[in-house]
Design a protein around this motif. Structure first.
Motif, mmCIF file in Angstrom:
data_model
loop_
_atom_site.group_PDB
_atom_site.id
_atom_site.type_symbol
_atom_site.label_atom_id
_atom_site.label_comp_id
_atom_site.label_asym_id
_atom_site.label_seq_id
_atom_site.Cartn_x
_atom_site.Cartn_y
_atom_site.Cartn_z
ATOM 1 N N ASN A 21 0.824 -1.211 0.000
ATOM 2 C CA ASN A 21 0.000 0.000 0.000
ATOM 3 C C ASN A 21 0.862 1.266 0.000
ATOM 4 O O ASN A 21 0.517 2.267 -0.631
ATOM 5 C CB ASN A 21 -0.931 0.007 1.216
ATOM 6 N N THR A 22 1.994 1.206 0.712
ATOM 7 C CA THR A 22 2.886 2.369 0.764
ATOM 8 C C THR A 22 3.477 2.664 -0.603
ATOM 9 O O THR A 22 3.475 3.813 -1.072
ATOM 10 C CB THR A 22 4.015 2.128 1.779
ATOM 11 N N LEU A 23 4.001 1.628 -1.272
ATOM 12 C CA LEU A 23 4.601 1.821 -2.588
ATOM 13 C C LEU A 23 3.540 2.199 -3.625
ATOM 14 O O LEU A 23 3.778 3.033 -4.500
ATOM 15 C CB LEU A 23 5.331 0.549 -3.024
ATOM 16 N N ARG A 24 2.386 1.596 -3.516
ATOM 17 C CA ARG A 24 1.299 1.883 -4.467
ATOM 18 C C ARG A 24 0.869 3.343 -4.373
ATOM 19 O O ARG A 24 0.699 4.024 -5.380
ATOM 20 C CB ARG A 24 0.121 0.962 -4.159
ATOM 21 N N GLN A 25 0.713 3.825 -3.141
ATOM 22 C CA GLN A 25 0.322 5.216 -2.945
ATOM 23 C C GLN A 25 1.413 6.161 -3.441
ATOM 24 O O GLN A 25 1.108 7.222 -4.008
ATOM 25 C CB GLN A 25 0.022 5.469 -1.460
ATOM 26 N N ALA A 26 2.671 5.778 -3.233
ATOM 27 C CA ALA A 26 3.779 6.621 -3.690
ATOM 28 C C ALA A 26 3.797 6.732 -5.209
ATOM 29 O O ALA A 26 4.124 7.790 -5.763
ATOM 30 C CB ALA A 26 5.102 6.054 -3.180
ATOM 31 N N ILE A 27 3.434 5.655 -5.896
ATOM 32 C CA ILE A 27 3.383 5.685 -7.366
ATOM 33 C C ILE A 27 2.199 6.531 -7.835
ATOM 34 O O ILE A 27 2.321 7.364 -8.737
ATOM 35 C CB ILE A 27 3.292 4.252 -7.924
ATOM 36 N N LEU A 28 1.035 6.327 -7.208
ATOM 37 C CA LEU A 28 -0.170 7.039 -7.633
ATOM 38 C C LEU A 28 -0.058 8.539 -7.413
ATOM 39 O O LEU A 28 -0.582 9.335 -8.195
ATOM 40 C CB LEU A 28 -1.396 6.491 -6.891
ATOM 41 N N THR A 29 0.619 8.943 -6.352
ATOM 42 C CA THR A 29 0.742 10.367 -6.048
ATOM 43 C C THR A 29 1.960 11.014 -6.703
ATOM 44 O O THR A 29 2.157 12.217 -6.576
ATOM 45 C CB THR A 29 0.834 10.578 -4.522
ATOM 46 N N GLY A 30 2.772 10.221 -7.399
ATOM 47 C CA GLY A 30 3.919 10.787 -8.093
ATOM 48 C C GLY A 30 5.175 10.895 -7.259
ATOM 49 O O GLY A 30 6.179 11.454 -7.722
ATOM 50 N N GLU A 31 5.156 10.403 -6.010
ATOM 51 C CA GLU A 31 6.383 10.411 -5.213
ATOM 52 C C GLU A 31 7.435 9.515 -5.863
ATOM 53 O O GLU A 31 8.624 9.835 -5.859
ATOM 54 C CB GLU A 31 6.093 9.947 -3.783
ATOM 55 N N LEU A 32 6.989 8.378 -6.396
ATOM 56 C CA LEU A 32 7.843 7.539 -7.227
ATOM 57 C C LEU A 32 7.463 7.826 -8.676
ATOM 58 O O LEU A 32 6.349 7.556 -9.101
ATOM 59 C CB LEU A 32 7.639 6.052 -6.901
ATOM 60 N N LYS A 33 8.394 8.378 -9.434
ATOM 61 C CA LYS A 33 8.081 8.891 -10.758
ATOM 62 C C LYS A 33 8.139 7.796 -11.817
ATOM 63 O O LYS A 33 8.832 6.793 -11.646
ATOM 64 C CB LYS A 33 9.064 10.018 -11.120
ATOM 65 N N PRO A 34 7.407 7.974 -12.932
ATOM 66 C CA PRO A 34 7.463 7.008 -14.027
ATOM 67 C C PRO A 34 8.890 6.799 -14.515
ATOM 68 O O PRO A 34 9.639 7.753 -14.727
ATOM 69 C CB PRO A 34 6.600 7.667 -15.115
ATOM 70 N N GLY A 35 9.266 5.530 -14.666
ATOM 71 C CA GLY A 35 10.615 5.200 -15.103
ATOM 72 C C GLY A 35 11.633 5.077 -13.986
ATOM 73 O O GLY A 35 12.779 4.665 -14.223
ATOM 74 N N GLU A 62 3.333 -5.135 -10.221
ATOM 75 C CA GLU A 62 3.485 -5.508 -11.634
ATOM 76 C C GLU A 62 2.169 -6.049 -12.188
ATOM 77 O O GLU A 62 1.785 -5.755 -13.325
ATOM 78 C CB GLU A 62 4.594 -6.540 -11.792
ATOM 79 N N LEU A 63 1.459 -6.837 -11.378
ATOM 80 C CA LEU A 63 0.176 -7.386 -11.808
ATOM 81 C C LEU A 63 -0.863 -6.280 -12.033
ATOM 82 O O LEU A 63 -1.750 -6.413 -12.880
ATOM 83 C CB LEU A 63 -0.344 -8.389 -10.779
ATOM 84 N N GLU A 64 -0.749 -5.198 -11.262
ATOM 85 C CA GLU A 64 -1.677 -4.072 -11.420
ATOM 86 C C GLU A 64 -1.284 -3.136 -12.552
ATOM 87 O O GLU A 64 -2.016 -2.197 -12.865
ATOM 88 C CB GLU A 64 -1.771 -3.271 -10.115
ATOM 89 N N GLY A 65 -0.121 -3.376 -13.145
ATOM 90 C CA GLY A 65 0.323 -2.522 -14.245
ATOM 91 C C GLY A 65 1.025 -1.260 -13.801
ATOM 92 O O GLY A 65 1.300 -0.384 -14.630
ATOM 93 N N LEU A 66 1.326 -1.144 -12.503
ATOM 94 C CA LEU A 66 2.014 0.046 -12.000
ATOM 95 C C LEU A 66 3.530 -0.094 -12.035
ATOM 96 O O LEU A 66 4.246 0.897 -11.888
ATOM 97 C CB LEU A 66 1.557 0.349 -10.564
ATOM 98 N N MET A 165 -7.317 6.442 -11.950
ATOM 99 C CA MET A 165 -7.626 7.824 -12.306
ATOM 100 C C MET A 165 -6.809 8.801 -11.467
ATOM 101 O O MET A 165 -6.445 9.893 -11.932
ATOM 102 C CB MET A 165 -9.120 8.067 -12.109
ATOM 103 N N TYR A 166 -6.502 8.416 -10.248
ATOM 104 C CA TYR A 166 -5.763 9.292 -9.337
ATOM 105 C C TYR A 166 -4.396 9.650 -9.920
ATOM 106 O O TYR A 166 -3.925 10.786 -9.813
ATOM 107 C CB TYR A 166 -5.599 8.598 -7.991
ATOM 108 N N ARG A 167 -3.761 8.661 -10.563
ATOM 109 C CA ARG A 167 -2.443 8.897 -11.152
ATOM 110 C C ARG A 167 -2.524 9.908 -12.292
ATOM 111 O O ARG A 167 -1.689 10.799 -12.412
ATOM 112 C CB ARG A 167 -1.875 7.576 -11.660
ATOM 113 N N TYR A 168 -3.534 9.793 -13.140
ATOM 114 C CA TYR A 168 -3.702 10.735 -14.248
ATOM 115 C C TYR A 168 -4.124 12.105 -13.742
ATOM 116 O O TYR A 168 -3.756 13.129 -14.323
ATOM 117 C CB TYR A 168 -4.727 10.187 -15.236
ATOM 118 N N ARG A 169 -4.894 12.130 -12.666
ATOM 119 C CA ARG A 169 -5.309 13.411 -12.085
ATOM 120 C C ARG A 169 -4.079 14.211 -11.648
ATOM 121 O O ARG A 169 -4.032 15.439 -11.837
ATOM 122 C CB ARG A 169 -6.253 13.171 -10.904
ATOM 123 N N PHE A 170 -3.099 13.537 -11.075
ATOM 124 C CA PHE A 170 -1.876 14.229 -10.650
ATOM 125 C C PHE A 170 -1.153 14.832 -11.851
ATOM 126 O O PHE A 170 -0.641 15.956 -11.784
ATOM 127 C CB PHE A 170 -0.944 13.261 -9.913
#
Length: 286
Positions: A21-35, A62-66, A165-170
């Protein structure tokens, strides 16, 4: 990687789920950036856990595509592509239009008051230029409209899509030039629901998503251009042969050779082609 990445412990969840949940939230909010690479040792030290829950969390992401796995490189945060964004926003566009139409008929006076407060809160958040605060205010505003539909199946479908949607909203909110437009669009949607004007509310909900789509595409292309080296730094290709940049031919009497000459062998009196190595040319067998 952001220095403020911290794990939030929950006594009711196993450690692997807390890390996930911690890593997932960090990806969705942009704390962990694409790439960005996800190195197990670094993350384990950062979160104060062993590598095992980190490894399990990365597999679930990985299964969630994040997260994507790159050969000889490891795990990295999945890039935001135009195709994945289009897939999500096409569905969200249809559901948002349906939500505002149903809300026109079913919203209660209390929910209307909450929606007005949410619009004011969003406008105040925009003035702070705090992306995370703006995103949270935007989510709260849309959640009121969704709940006002009274359709539990629709609410469940929207919630299932909300994390993606949260990731795209950011990405959309990063474009500060769009903030005033967001405020105006929210006002039109609110006023249409108050007047029970389904057509205007539905059309504005669609325009709202269309504008997000355009802004996100701009952000994706800007990031792509930022990470792509200039064309004059890349070798040109003709007929499957790589041609060296012009700078490599300057001050050179000969064309560029891909294979260096074996000068050390000749200087030592060895000839690689006609004689075995380490045997001088003038050597005679007695």
């Amino acid at each position: 990687m952001q220095d403020n990445l911290q794990v939030t412990m929950d006594e009711f969840l196993p450690l692997r789920d807390v890390v996930f949940n911690t890593l997932r939230q960090a990806i969705l909010t942009g704390e962990l950036k694409p790439g960005e690479r996800l190195m197990e040792i670094h993350l384990a030290n950062k979160l104060g856990v062993s590598r095992t829950p980190i490894r399990e969390a990365i597999r679930k992401l990985e299964l969630e595509g994040l997260v994507t796995m790159i050969p000889r490189r490891g795990a990295e945060v999945a890039q935001i592509t135009e195709k994945s964004m289009n897939d999500v926003l096409e569905v969200r566009r249809a559901m948002d239009a349906l939500c505002v139409e149903l809300a026109c008929d079913r919203i209660t006076p209390e929910e209307l008051q909450d929606l007005k407060k949410a619009c004011d809160t969003f406008e105040a958040a925009v003035k702070t230029d705090d992306i995370k605060q703006i995103a949270q205010a935007d989510v709260a505003l849309h959640d009121i409209i969704v709940q006002a539909t009274g359709n539990q199946r629709l609410i469940q479908l929207v919630n299932n899509l909300s994390e993606q949607m949260y990731r795209y909203r950011f990405e959309y909110i990063k474009d500060f030039s769009q903030h005033e437009r967001l405020v105006e669009e929210h006002k039109v949607i609110y006023e249409s629901i108050v007047k029970k004007d389904k057509e205007t509310a539905s059309n504005m909900a669609k325009v709202h998503i269309d504008n997000q789509k355009k802004a996100i595409i701009r952000q994706i292309r800007l990031e792509r251009e930022k990470n792509t080296p200039p064309s004059d730094c890349l070798p040109q290709t003709y007929d499957s042969h790589v041609v060296a940049p012009p700078s490599m031919y300057q001050n050179s009497p000969r064309p560029h050779r891909t294979q260096p000459q074996s000068k050390p062998y000749r200087e030592l009196g060895f000839h690689r082609k006609h004689h075995p190595p380490h045997i001088p040319r003038n050597y005679e067998d007695p």
